[in-house]
Structures are given as C-alpha cells and as structure tokens.
Design a protein around this motif. Structure first.
Motif, PDB file in Angstrom:
ATOM      1  N   GLY A 145       0.812  -1.211   0.000  1.00 48.26           N
ATOM      2  CA  GLY A 145       0.000   0.000   0.000  1.00 48.26           C
ATOM      3  C   GLY A 145       0.846   1.261   0.000  1.00 48.26           C
ATOM      4  O   GLY A 145       0.528   2.244  -0.689  1.00 48.26           O
ATOM      5  N   VAL A 146       1.949   1.246   0.746  1.00 48.39           N
ATOM      6  CA  VAL A 146       2.867   2.394   0.751  1.00 48.39           C
ATOM      7  C   VAL A 146       3.506   2.530  -0.630  1.00 48.39           C
ATOM      8  O   VAL A 146       3.557   3.625  -1.206  1.00 48.39           O
ATOM      9  N   ALA A 147       3.983   1.422  -1.176  1.00 50.59           N
ATOM     10  CA  ALA A 147       4.623   1.448  -2.500  1.00 50.59           C
ATOM     11  C   ALA A 147       3.662   1.932  -3.585  1.00 50.59           C
ATOM     12  O   ALA A 147       4.064   2.669  -4.491  1.00 50.59           O
ATOM     13  N   ASP A 148       2.385   1.541  -3.463  1.00 49.92           N
ATOM     14  CA  ASP A 148       1.384   1.917  -4.473  1.00 49.92           C
ATOM     15  C   ASP A 148       0.804   3.313  -4.246  1.00 49.92           C
ATOM     16  O   ASP A 148       0.065   3.815  -5.092  1.00 49.92           O
ATOM     17  N   GLY A 149       1.087   3.905  -3.090  1.00 51.99           N
ATOM     18  CA  GLY A 149       0.666   5.268  -2.829  1.00 51.99           C
ATOM     19  C   GLY A 149      -0.704   5.452  -2.200  1.00 51.99           C
ATOM     20  O   GLY A 149      -1.113   6.579  -1.948  1.00 51.99           O
ATOM     21  N   TRP A 150      -1.431   4.378  -1.906  1.00 49.25           N
ATOM     22  CA  TRP A 150      -2.742   4.560  -1.263  1.00 49.25           C
ATOM     23  C   TRP A 150      -2.644   4.491   0.258  1.00 49.25           C
ATOM     24  O   TRP A 150      -3.636   4.698   0.955  1.00 49.25           O
ATOM     25  N   MET A 151      -1.454   4.264   0.763  1.00 52.93           N
ATOM     26  CA  MET A 151      -1.213   4.244   2.200  1.00 52.93           C
ATOM     27  C   MET A 151      -0.044   5.186   2.490  1.00 52.93           C
ATOM     28  O   MET A 151       0.905   5.242   1.715  1.00 52.93           O
ATOM     29  N   CYS A 152      -0.126   5.919   3.610  1.00 57.63           N
ATOM     30  CA  CYS A 152       0.932   6.866   4.023  1.00 57.63           C
ATOM     31  C   CYS A 152       1.168   7.928   2.950  1.00 57.63           C
ATOM     32  O   CYS A 152       2.307   8.288   2.649  1.00 57.63           O
ATOM     33  N   GLY A 153       0.094   8.453   2.383  1.00 62.71           N
ATOM     34  CA  GLY A 153       0.179   9.420   1.304  1.00 62.71           C
ATOM     35  C   GLY A 153       0.476  10.845   1.740  1.00 62.71           C
ATOM     36  O   GLY A 153       0.711  11.707   0.892  1.00 62.71           O
ATOM     37  N   ARG A 154       0.471  11.123   3.029  1.00 59.64           N
ATOM     38  CA  ARG A 154       0.758  12.470   3.525  1.00 59.64           C
ATOM     39  C   ARG A 154       2.118  12.457   4.215  1.00 59.64           C
ATOM     40  O   ARG A 154       2.589  11.410   4.642  1.00 59.64           O
ATOM     41  N   GLU A 155       2.699  13.645   4.346  1.00 56.94           N
ATOM     42  CA  GLU A 155       3.977  13.733   5.047  1.00 56.94           C
ATOM     43  C   GLU A 155       4.018  15.016   5.851  1.00 56.94           C
ATOM     44  O   GLU A 155       3.555  16.065   5.401  1.00 56.94           O
ATOM     45  N   GLY A 156       4.562  14.913   7.053  1.00 55.95           N
ATOM     46  CA  GLY A 156       4.732  16.070   7.918  1.00 55.95           C
ATOM     47  C   GLY A 156       5.717  15.744   9.012  1.00 55.95           C
ATOM     48  O   GLY A 156       5.649  14.665   9.601  1.00 55.95           O
ATOM     49  N   GLY A 157       6.648  16.629   9.268  1.00 49.02           N
ATOM     50  CA  GLY A 157       7.621  16.429  10.331  1.00 49.02           C
ATOM     51  C   GLY A 157       8.467  15.192  10.157  1.00 49.02           C
ATOM     52  O   GLY A 157       8.901  14.597  11.133  1.00 49.02           O
ATOM     53  N   GLY A 158       8.687  14.774   8.903  1.00 48.62           N
ATOM     54  CA  GLY A 158       9.489  13.583   8.641  1.00 48.62           C
ATOM     55  C   GLY A 158       8.724  12.282   8.750  1.00 48.62           C
ATOM     56  O   GLY A 158       9.305  11.207   8.603  1.00 48.62           O
ATOM     57  N   ILE A 159       7.417  12.361   8.987  1.00 42.54           N
ATOM     58  CA  ILE A 159       6.576  11.172   9.132  1.00 42.54           C
ATOM     59  C   ILE A 159       5.661  11.075   7.919  1.00 42.54           C
ATOM     60  O   ILE A 159       5.002  12.043   7.548  1.00 42.54           O
ATOM     61  N   ARG A 160       5.637   9.907   7.308  1.00 45.14           N
ATOM     62  CA  ARG A 160       4.629   9.630   6.274  1.00 45.14           C
ATOM     63  C   ARG A 160       3.465   8.958   6.986  1.00 45.14           C
ATOM     64  O   ARG A 160       3.664   8.067   7.816  1.00 45.14           O
ATOM     65  N   TYR A 161       2.243   9.381   6.677  1.00 43.34           N
ATOM     66  CA  TYR A 161       1.101   8.888   7.442  1.00 43.34           C
ATOM     67  C   TYR A 161      -0.175   8.973   6.617  1.00 43.34           C
ATOM     68  O   TYR A 161      -0.203   9.576   5.547  1.00 43.34           O
ATOM     69  N   GLY A 162      -1.238   8.412   7.161  1.00 40.63           N
ATOM     70  CA  GLY A 162      -2.557   8.542   6.554  1.00 40.63           C
ATOM     71  C   GLY A 162      -3.578   7.657   7.230  1.00 40.63           C
ATOM     72  O   GLY A 162      -3.246   6.585   7.738  1.00 40.63           O
ATOM     73  N   ARG A 163      -4.804   8.155   7.254  1.00 38.73           N
ATOM     74  CA  ARG A 163      -5.930   7.344   7.737  1.00 38.73           C
ATOM     75  C   ARG A 163      -6.370   6.494   6.552  1.00 38.73           C
ATOM     76  O   ARG A 163      -6.805   6.999   5.535  1.00 38.73           O
ATOM     77  N   VAL A 164      -6.237   5.197   6.702  1.00 34.09           N
ATOM     78  CA  VAL A 164      -6.546   4.267   5.622  1.00 34.09           C
ATOM     79  C   VAL A 164      -8.026   3.913   5.624  1.00 34.09           C
ATOM     80  O   VAL A 164      -8.641   3.756   4.576  1.00 34.09           O
ATOM     81  N   ILE A 165      -8.603   3.790   6.830  1.00 30.64           N
ATOM     82  CA  ILE A 165     -10.018   3.433   6.967  1.00 30.64           C
ATOM     83  C   ILE A 165     -10.621   4.298   8.064  1.00 30.64           C
ATOM     84  O   ILE A 165     -10.093   4.364   9.172  1.00 30.64           O
ATOM     85  N   LYS A 166     -11.720   4.974   7.746  1.00 28.48           N
ATOM     86  CA  LYS A 166     -12.457   5.745   8.756  1.00 28.48           C
ATOM     87  C   LYS A 166     -13.162   4.763   9.697  1.00 28.48           C
ATOM     88  O   LYS A 166     -13.326   3.588   9.356  1.00 28.48           O
ATOM     89  N   PRO A 167     -13.592   5.242  10.881  1.00 24.01           N
ATOM     90  CA  PRO A 167     -14.282   4.316  11.799  1.00 24.01           C
ATOM     91  C   PRO A 167     -15.385   3.549  11.055  1.00 24.01           C
ATOM     92  O   PRO A 167     -16.197   4.155  10.363  1.00 24.01           O
ATOM     93  N   ALA A 168     -15.341   2.232  11.194  1.00 28.14           N
ATOM     94  CA  ALA A 168     -16.244   1.385  10.410  1.00 28.14           C
ATOM     95  C   ALA A 168     -16.971   0.389  11.309  1.00 28.14           C
ATOM     96  O   ALA A 168     -16.341  -0.249  12.157  1.00 28.14           O
TER      97      ALA A 168
END
Length: 157
Positions: A52-75
């Motif tokens: 997912g990271v390699a494909d870009g749908w996971m950890c698509g944001r970056e800030g303070g040296g951290i790549r991150y992202g909400r992959v799934i909203k509360p479900a």
C-alpha cells in the motif's frame, strides 16, 4: 498485490480478535499469541502495508518527517475502529492522547527498529493514555486501530 478492499478484509480479521475486549495488557498478550509476528495474519498485513505504501494509497501524507494517513475511517464492520498507518524512521511523532485507547501493530522495516521500545508485534494503550510515538533504532511502519477514530493531539504533561 494488495488493494484497499483486501486490506479492509484483513482488518476485519484483527477486529474479530479485539471486539468487546478491554484495551489492556491481556489484549496485548492475546494479540501477540494469536496474531504475532510469526503468524500468517501478521505477515499478510505487513505485506499489504508495504504494498500500500509502494502503491501510494497508504501513508500518502507527510509532515515532520513522518509519512502517514488514515486508511479506513471508523467502520461498523471493524468494531467502530479507524485504521491509520505511519512510516517513521528514528524520530518521535506529535504527542497525543487516546480517549478510547489505541491498538498498535509494529512492523520494523529495519531489523532492530523499535516503536515505543517494542519490536515487531502488538502494543495496546488503554483509554485515557497518551504518548509521543517514537521509532528508534531504524525505520518501522506502525498501524493504529483507534476505537471511534478518537485521537487528541496534546502537549506532553
């Protein structure tokens, strides 16, 4: 090959283990026993995260040296949890509190990498806990299950 839908299905397998359980040391031990680093489920999730990271749908944001992202909203099918994934390399993230607790899956990308002092496996923080999430001794992916998606960014007290 991993898709967001396949990843969601893997998260259902995890939340079946955590549903209705208090977020405490007993749950941490149970997760490490039933879905620890040597288990097929852990390895499948780790592979899906790397893909997912390699494909870009996971950890698509970056800030303070951290790549991150909400992959799934509360479900509802994840016992009300959201799923976030971060990619950190030898640094501390922003201090935050977990009103409802937090379940972390630590996936070292560097063999000796630690998250809050823990190597590969599961780490559970109870409701009302807080920390500055820290990866040391290398790089790691960390998956966060947050009941109700609840997180509060705070200053260390």
């Amino acid at each position: 090959m991993s898709t967001p839908d396949q990843f969601h299905a893997l998260m259902r397998d995890v939340t079946r283990l955590t549903a209705g359980q208090p977020l405490d040391a007993a749950l941490q031990a149970q997760l490490n026993a039933q879905a620890g680093p040597d288990s097929a489920l852990f390895q499948d999730i780790f592979a899906a995260c790397r893909q997912g990271v390699a494909d870009g749908w996971m950890c698509g944001r970056e800030g303070g040296g951290i790549r991150y992202g909400r992959v799934i909203k509360p479900a509802p099918d994840l016992d009300g949890c959201s799923v976030d994934v971060v990619d950190m390399d030898d640094l501390a993230g922003p201090h935050h509190a977990h009103p409802n607790g937090e379940i972390d899956m630590v996936m070292p990308l560097t063999n000796d990498a630690r998250f809050d002092g823990h190597g590969a496996g599961w780490l559970v923080y109870g409701p009302g806990s807080s920390h500055s999430p820290t990866v040391s001794r290398g790089r790691a992916l960390v998956l966060y299950l947050l009941p109700g998606g609840a997180i509060e960014f705070t200053r260390p007290g």
